[in-house]
Scaffold this motif. Structure first.
Motif, mmCIF file in Angstrom:
data_model
loop_
_atom_site.group_PDB
_atom_site.id
_atom_site.type_symbol
_atom_site.label_atom_id
_atom_site.label_comp_id
_atom_site.label_asym_id
_atom_site.label_seq_id
_atom_site.Cartn_x
_atom_site.Cartn_y
_atom_site.Cartn_z
ATOM 1 N N PRO A 115 0.945 -1.315 0.063
ATOM 2 C CA PRO A 115 0.022 0.232 0.090
ATOM 3 C C PRO A 115 0.781 1.390 0.100
ATOM 4 C CG PRO A 115 0.142 -1.073 2.173
ATOM 5 C CD PRO A 115 0.786 -1.729 1.184
ATOM 6 N N GLU A 116 0.256 2.491 -0.389
ATOM 7 C CA GLU A 116 1.054 3.757 -0.353
ATOM 8 C C GLU A 116 1.520 3.950 1.065
ATOM 9 O OE1 GLU A 116 0.118 8.346 -1.553
ATOM 10 O OE2 GLU A 116 -1.228 6.888 -1.944
ATOM 11 N N HIS A 117 0.919 3.562 2.176
ATOM 12 C CA HIS A 117 1.349 3.983 3.479
ATOM 13 C C HIS A 117 1.704 2.662 4.240
ATOM 14 C CE1 HIS A 117 0.761 8.151 2.930
ATOM 15 N NE2 HIS A 117 -0.582 7.882 2.245
ATOM 16 N N TYR A 118 2.813 2.620 4.477
ATOM 17 C CA TYR A 118 3.117 1.460 5.752
ATOM 18 C C TYR A 118 4.354 1.788 6.400
ATOM 19 C CZ TYR A 118 6.568 0.292 2.041
ATOM 20 O OH TYR A 118 7.621 0.502 1.130
ATOM 21 N N THR A 119 4.603 1.067 7.380
ATOM 22 C CA THR A 119 5.788 1.277 8.273
ATOM 23 C C THR A 119 6.819 0.163 8.047
ATOM 24 O OG1 THR A 119 4.551 2.275 10.002
ATOM 25 C CG2 THR A 119 6.554 1.585 10.750
ATOM 26 N N GLU A 120 8.052 0.352 7.663
ATOM 27 C CA GLU A 120 8.746 -0.719 7.528
ATOM 28 C C GLU A 120 9.564 -0.964 8.560
ATOM 29 O OE1 GLU A 120 11.892 -1.261 3.734
ATOM 30 O OE2 GLU A 120 12.850 -0.003 5.317
ATOM 31 N N ILE A 121 9.798 -2.158 9.287
ATOM 32 C CA ILE A 121 10.700 -2.541 10.349
ATOM 33 C C ILE A 121 11.911 -3.155 9.751
ATOM 34 C CG2 ILE A 121 10.872 -3.708 12.685
ATOM 35 C CD1 ILE A 121 8.368 -1.855 12.524
ATOM 36 N N LYS A 122 13.250 -2.708 9.746
ATOM 37 C CA LYS A 122 14.165 -3.476 9.240
ATOM 38 C C LYS A 122 15.066 -4.033 10.388
ATOM 39 C CE LYS A 122 17.969 -3.514 5.757
ATOM 40 N NZ LYS A 122 18.682 -2.312 5.063
ATOM 41 N N ILE A 123 15.343 -5.501 10.549
ATOM 42 C CA ILE A 123 15.932 -5.865 11.599
ATOM 43 C C ILE A 123 17.381 -6.282 11.135
ATOM 44 C CG2 ILE A 123 16.178 -7.266 13.576
ATOM 45 C CD1 ILE A 123 13.199 -7.228 13.654
ATOM 46 N N GLU A 124 18.475 -5.953 11.670
ATOM 47 C CA GLU A 124 20.015 -6.431 11.277
ATOM 48 C C GLU A 124 20.738 -6.679 12.446
ATOM 49 O OE1 GLU A 124 21.259 -3.635 7.853
ATOM 50 O OE2 GLU A 124 20.309 -2.412 9.478
ATOM 51 N N LYS A 125 21.435 -7.936 12.340
ATOM 52 C CA LYS A 125 22.372 -8.142 13.295
ATOM 53 C C LYS A 125 23.788 -7.713 13.007
ATOM 54 C CE LYS A 125 20.585 -12.128 16.047
ATOM 55 N NZ LYS A 125 21.142 -13.202 16.624
ATOM 56 N N ASP A 126 24.632 -7.663 14.109
ATOM 57 C CA ASP A 126 26.071 -7.152 13.941
ATOM 58 C C ASP A 126 26.832 -8.106 15.067
ATOM 59 O OD1 ASP A 126 28.540 -6.373 13.809
ATOM 60 O OD2 ASP A 126 27.977 -4.239 13.749
ATOM 61 N N LEU A 127 27.165 -9.121 14.616
ATOM 62 C CA LEU A 127 27.627 -10.357 15.623
ATOM 63 C C LEU A 127 28.943 -9.620 16.177
ATOM 64 C CD1 LEU A 127 27.365 -13.569 13.606
ATOM 65 C CD2 LEU A 127 25.748 -12.603 15.580
ATOM 66 N N GLU A 128 29.718 -8.743 15.574
ATOM 67 C CA GLU A 128 30.698 -7.991 16.237
ATOM 68 C C GLU A 128 30.417 -7.061 17.541
ATOM 69 O OE1 GLU A 128 33.086 -5.679 13.272
ATOM 70 O OE2 GLU A 128 33.570 -7.388 12.106
ATOM 71 N N LYS A 129 29.133 -6.738 17.584
ATOM 72 C CA LYS A 129 28.819 -6.253 18.903
ATOM 73 C C LYS A 129 27.707 -7.197 19.697
ATOM 74 C CE LYS A 129 27.922 -1.749 16.615
ATOM 75 N NZ LYS A 129 27.029 -0.432 16.534
ATOM 76 N N GLY A 130 28.068 -8.526 19.362
ATOM 77 C CA GLY A 130 27.386 -9.559 20.242
ATOM 78 C C GLY A 130 26.515 -10.246 19.532
ATOM 79 N N PHE A 131 26.020 -11.575 20.152
ATOM 80 C CA PHE A 131 25.047 -12.338 19.375
ATOM 81 C C PHE A 131 23.731 -11.888 19.375
ATOM 82 C CE2 PHE A 131 22.376 -15.976 19.691
ATOM 83 C CZ PHE A 131 22.458 -16.435 18.567
ATOM 84 N N ASP A 132 23.519 -11.215 20.521
ATOM 85 C CA ASP A 132 22.000 -10.475 20.614
ATOM 86 C C ASP A 132 21.775 -9.232 20.195
ATOM 87 O OD1 ASP A 132 20.634 -13.020 21.715
ATOM 88 O OD2 ASP A 132 21.523 -12.583 23.746
ATOM 89 N N TYR A 133 22.663 -8.599 19.755
ATOM 90 C CA TYR A 133 22.571 -7.191 19.319
ATOM 91 C C TYR A 133 21.827 -7.326 18.122
ATOM 92 C CZ TYR A 133 23.633 -2.921 16.998
ATOM 93 O OH TYR A 133 23.690 -1.609 16.548
ATOM 94 N N ARG A 134 20.992 -6.157 18.013
ATOM 95 C CA ARG A 134 20.263 -6.103 16.819
ATOM 96 C C ARG A 134 19.909 -4.431 16.591
ATOM 97 N NH1 ARG A 134 17.990 -9.989 19.561
ATOM 98 N NH2 ARG A 134 17.611 -12.118 18.182
#
Length: 141
Positions: A115-134
């Motif tokens: 749709p024209e309007h929506y909310t994008e949620i992008k999740i990325e990990k960076d293992l250099e900052k820790g296993f649970d970091y997002r």
């Protein structure tokens, strides 16, 4: 908006807070590699909508419908979609433009029908900052 989380609970909590504030017709898209926490986030969002039943990824059914919360929740996983026409076959527009809240995992695969309007949620990990970091980026379109 960029949010950094350091635990699955923080990721779940973010989803919960968004679920509490969600309104009818709200569409969230969820983008991220396998294993970054999309399901954890989705479980929090569902709980924020008042959904008590277990939430899992609808990988093989494309859409899972939850109607017990304060608003209906339509959870899509379009990872296995071969063609956007398949979305028409499941009545995609009835959900997206309906009275519930929609969350679409792997939405980048169906960008042309979002749709024209929506909310994008992008999740990325960076293992250099820790296993649970997002790193979670929220962007309104």
């Amino acid at each position: 908006m960029i949010i950094e989380t350091n635990s699955e609970k923080e990721t779940w909590d973010l989803g919960f807070r968004l679920g509490e504030k969600a309104c009818a017709g709200q569409v969230y898209t969820l983008v991220g590699d396998l294993g970054v926490g999309k399901t954890i986030f989705t479980k929090g969002l569902a709980k924020g909508l008042g959904i008590e039943e277990p939430v899992s990824s609808p990988t093989f059914t494309i859409v899972q419908i939850y109607e017990e919360g304060r608003l209906p929740f339509y959870h899509f996983d379009v990872y296995r979609i071969g063609d956007v026409e398949e979305m028409d076959e499941i009545g995609y527009e009835d959900y997206i433009y309906g009275e519930g809240v929609s969350l679409i995992e792997w939405a980048n695969l169906i960008e042309e029908i979002l749709p024209e309007h929506y909310t994008e949620i992008k999740i990325e990990k960076d293992l250099e900052k820790g296993f649970d970091y997002r790193r979670i980026t929220i962007c309104e379109y």
